[in-house]
Design a protein around this motif. Structure first.
Motif, short mmCIF file in Angstrom:
data_model
loop_
_atom_site.label_atom_id
_atom_site.label_comp_id
_atom_site.label_asym_id
_atom_site.label_seq_id
_atom_site.Cartn_x
_atom_site.Cartn_y
_atom_site.Cartn_z
N SER A 1 0.86 -1.04 -0.03
CA SER A 1 -0.10 -0.05 -0.05
C SER A 1 0.81 1.33 -0.16
O SER A 1 2.05 1.19 0.52
CB SER A 1 -0.96 -0.11 1.28
OG SER A 1 -0.12 0.21 2.25
N VAL A 2 0.34 2.38 -0.23
CA VAL A 2 1.32 3.70 -0.45
C VAL A 2 1.70 3.97 0.81
O VAL A 2 2.88 4.52 0.79
CB VAL A 2 0.16 4.44 -1.05
CG1 VAL A 2 -0.98 5.07 -0.31
CG2 VAL A 2 0.93 5.99 -1.23
N TRP A 3 1.11 3.77 1.83
CA TRP A 3 1.42 4.15 3.21
C TRP A 3 2.56 3.15 3.86
O TRP A 3 3.42 3.89 4.28
CB TRP A 3 0.43 4.25 4.26
CG TRP A 3 -0.71 5.33 3.90
CD1 TRP A 3 -1.93 5.19 3.55
CD2 TRP A 3 -0.49 6.83 3.90
NE1 TRP A 3 -2.51 6.19 3.34
CE2 TRP A 3 -1.51 7.27 3.57
CE3 TRP A 3 0.76 7.44 4.44
CZ2 TRP A 3 -1.70 8.63 3.48
CZ3 TRP A 3 0.69 8.97 4.00
CH2 TRP A 3 -0.56 9.34 3.59
N ARG A 4 2.66 1.99 3.29
CA ARG A 4 3.72 1.03 3.69
C ARG A 4 4.92 1.37 2.82
O ARG A 4 6.01 1.52 3.35
CB ARG A 4 3.25 -0.47 3.51
CG ARG A 4 2.22 -0.79 4.32
CD ARG A 4 1.51 -2.19 3.89
NE ARG A 4 2.44 -3.28 3.89
CZ ARG A 4 2.36 -4.10 5.32
NH1 ARG A 4 1.58 -3.65 6.11
NH2 ARG A 4 3.35 -5.20 5.25
N ARG A 5 4.85 2.02 1.72
CA ARG A 5 5.89 2.29 0.87
C ARG A 5 6.52 3.51 1.40
O ARG A 5 7.59 3.71 1.53
CB ARG A 5 5.38 2.43 -0.48
CG ARG A 5 5.43 0.90 -1.28
CD ARG A 5 4.86 1.28 -2.86
NE ARG A 5 3.56 1.36 -2.86
CZ ARG A 5 2.97 2.15 -3.82
NH1 ARG A 5 3.67 3.24 -4.55
NH2 ARG A 5 1.74 2.26 -3.73
N PHE A 6 5.48 4.50 1.74
CA PHE A 6 5.93 5.68 2.41
C PHE A 6 6.79 5.56 3.96
O PHE A 6 7.92 6.04 3.81
CB PHE A 6 4.70 6.45 2.80
CG PHE A 6 5.00 7.75 3.18
CD1 PHE A 6 4.80 9.04 2.43
CD2 PHE A 6 5.20 8.22 4.68
CE1 PHE A 6 5.19 10.34 3.03
CE2 PHE A 6 5.77 9.33 5.13
CZ PHE A 6 5.51 10.60 4.43
N LEU A 7 6.28 4.69 4.44
CA LEU A 7 7.12 4.47 5.68
C LEU A 7 8.42 3.69 5.58
O LEU A 7 9.59 4.06 6.22
CB LEU A 7 6.43 3.21 6.60
CG LEU A 7 5.16 4.02 7.33
CD1 LEU A 7 4.20 3.13 8.07
CD2 LEU A 7 5.46 5.17 8.23
N ILE A 8 8.58 2.94 4.55
CA ILE A 8 9.67 2.24 4.08
C ILE A 8 10.83 3.14 3.92
O ILE A 8 11.98 3.41 3.89
CB ILE A 8 9.71 1.26 3.21
CG1 ILE A 8 8.85 -0.05 3.55
CG2 ILE A 8 11.05 0.88 2.49
CD1 ILE A 8 8.57 -1.05 2.72
N VAL A 9 10.34 4.41 2.77
CA VAL A 9 11.25 5.28 2.44
C VAL A 9 11.64 6.32 3.17
O VAL A 9 12.85 6.54 3.58
CB VAL A 9 10.61 5.74 1.14
CG1 VAL A 9 11.56 7.27 0.58
CG2 VAL A 9 10.50 4.97 0.01
N PHE A 10 10.56 6.74 4.21
CA PHE A 10 10.84 7.66 5.09
C PHE A 10 11.85 7.11 6.49
O PHE A 10 12.47 7.91 6.96
CB PHE A 10 9.59 8.05 5.89
CG PHE A 10 9.61 9.12 7.00
CD1 PHE A 10 9.93 10.35 6.62
CD2 PHE A 10 9.47 8.74 8.26
CE1 PHE A 10 10.05 11.44 7.62
CE2 PHE A 10 9.81 9.68 9.50
CZ PHE A 10 10.15 10.96 8.92
N ALA A 11 12.01 5.97 6.47
CA ALA A 11 12.62 5.13 7.79
C ALA A 11 14.11 5.67 7.41
O ALA A 11 15.03 5.71 8.37
CB ALA A 11 12.79 3.85 7.76
N GLY A 12 14.70 5.84 5.92
CA GLY A 12 16.06 6.28 6.07
C GLY A 12 16.25 7.32 6.64
O GLY A 12 17.30 7.40 7.48
N PRO A 13 15.63 8.51 6.36
CA PRO A 13 16.01 10.01 6.92
C PRO A 13 15.76 9.76 8.21
O PRO A 13 16.37 10.28 9.21
CB PRO A 13 15.33 11.11 6.15
CG PRO A 13 14.92 9.97 4.92
CD PRO A 13 14.91 8.76 5.00
#
Length: 383
Positions: free
Chosen positions: A96-108
């Motif tokens: 889902s878009v929110w799961r992808r969002f969290l994966i990418v946001f976790a780096g910063p």
């Protein structure tokens, strides 16, 4: 002239600093992907040729030749990937878009958590500090004009309590010349004073012009100690990270509006050199510098420039609002634009760093000027 051993030590500290910064950033992506059940194919530190690699389970872990970045390769991260039907539920593109969002946001986010952890650790136990008490007020300075006197202790700046002279210094630097409301303790009485920092331009060790806001005071030589428990230290870590994040955002704003010269931009060369320099002052300075750079990397990665994490997050938000992902054609074009922007920025930063190091080398070649008074010429004794 430094010898080979000294150079190797500096390179070591620089590489370790980059390794820590990259590792934590990629670790954020990696752990969140695992948490979301996404199949991670590769966890790599660096780019280009893989010098070391080992496969554990379904993931290959690698160390690459160029230690200036890293990546986490997930199944289905590229929308053109061919995905076996049995792995489709574990593909990044299937989330889902929110799961992808969290994966990418976790780096910063992990870069920020690294800063919190480092600063919190440095605050555990008894921490020495210089109090914001005035030893000397320079004549004609903003502090003198505001009425500050020797022996004054500054308790608050703009209504916020301060305990350390370093806190006062940071408030002055961040003021950008705006008036500062000071609460001052003088002979048992509290006074309210207003001081306007004055801009002073100085040269860095690399020849850059540095904008320094000053009020013209010298602190006392007294050292005090403050004890921090785990929770207090953690609070200090979060507060420091927030303040440095906001400072970085404001600095970017000044760069974009022309109030800060783009000549001050630096590449990984400058970061590595500064990391090695900070290591000479001790591990506390070294890790404090790493924490600060980690904050900068987090903020920079959140910029909406294609290729950076921030652009992916922006595209995910658009997808969440519109109900459909961005077109592959648009994403492909954005990718090329982002790469072009980053290449231009990096080329300029690299040019500036080479210019800095050349300037520093030329300064080192200049003969030292003797401070001794010149000798009077010998008296002519000829008849």
């Amino acid at each position: 002239m430094e010898n080979a051993a000294e150079t190797l030590v500096k390179v070591f500290y620089a590489v370790v600093a980059f390794g820590i910064l990259i590792f934590f950033h990629e670790l954020g992506h990696f752990l969140m992907a695992k948490l979301m059940g996404v199949k991670v194919l590769t966890f790599a530190l660096g780019f280009a040729t893989k010098l070391l690699k080992v496969k554990v389970g379904e993931t290959e872990y690698a160390v690459c030749a160029v230690p200036l970045g890293g990546y986490v390769k997930m199944l289905g991260e590229d929308y053109e990937d061919e995905i076996p039907p049995e792995d489709l539920p574990r593909a990044f593109s299937s989330q889902s878009v929110w799961r992808r969002f969290l994966i990418v946001f976790a780096g910063p986010a992990f870069n920020l958590l690294l800063a919190v952890g480092v600063v919190s650790s440095l605050h555990l136990g008894e921490v020495p500090f210089i109090p914001p008490r005035v030893q000397e007020v320079l004549e004609g300075s903003p502090a003198a004009e505001a009425g500050l006197k020797q022996g004054d202790e500054i308790l608050e700046v703009d209504g916020r309590p301060i305990k350390r002279f370093q806190d006062l210094r940071e408030k002055i630097i961040e003021s950008d010349g705006a008036d500062l409301q000071l609460s001052v303790l003088r002979e048992g009485s509290r006074l309210k004073l207003v001081v306007t920092p004055r801009l002073k331009m100085e040269l860095s060790p690399y020849g850059d012009e540095i904008r320094l806001w000053q009020i013209g005071i010298v602190p006392v030589g007294e050292i005090r100690f403050e004890r921090f428990g785990p929770l207090e230290a953690l609070a200090q870590g979060f507060q420091w990270t927030w303040e440095k994040s906001w400072f970085t955002v404001k600095t970017l704003g000044r760069l974009l509006t022309g109030r800060e010269s783009i000549k001050n931009i630096g590449s990984p060369l400058l970061i590595g050199a500064e990391a090695a320099k900070q290591a000479e002052h001790g591990l506390a300075s070294y890790f404090s510098f790493i924490a600060f750079v980690s904050v900068i990397l987090a903020v920079m990665n959140l910029l909406p420039i294609p290729v950076l994490d921030g652009s992916h997050l922006l595209f995910f938000l658009v997808e969440a609002v519109t109900g459909r992902p961005m077109s592959k054609k648009f994403l492909g074009a954005a990718q090329y634009v982002g790469i072009a922007i980053l290449v231009c920025i990096m080329a300029w930063a690299l040019y500036r760093d080479l210019d800095r190091f050349y300037w520093k080398a030329k300064q080192a070649e200049k003969p030292a000027i003797s401070e001794e008074a010149p000798q009077a010429p010998a008296q002519d004794t000829r008849p």
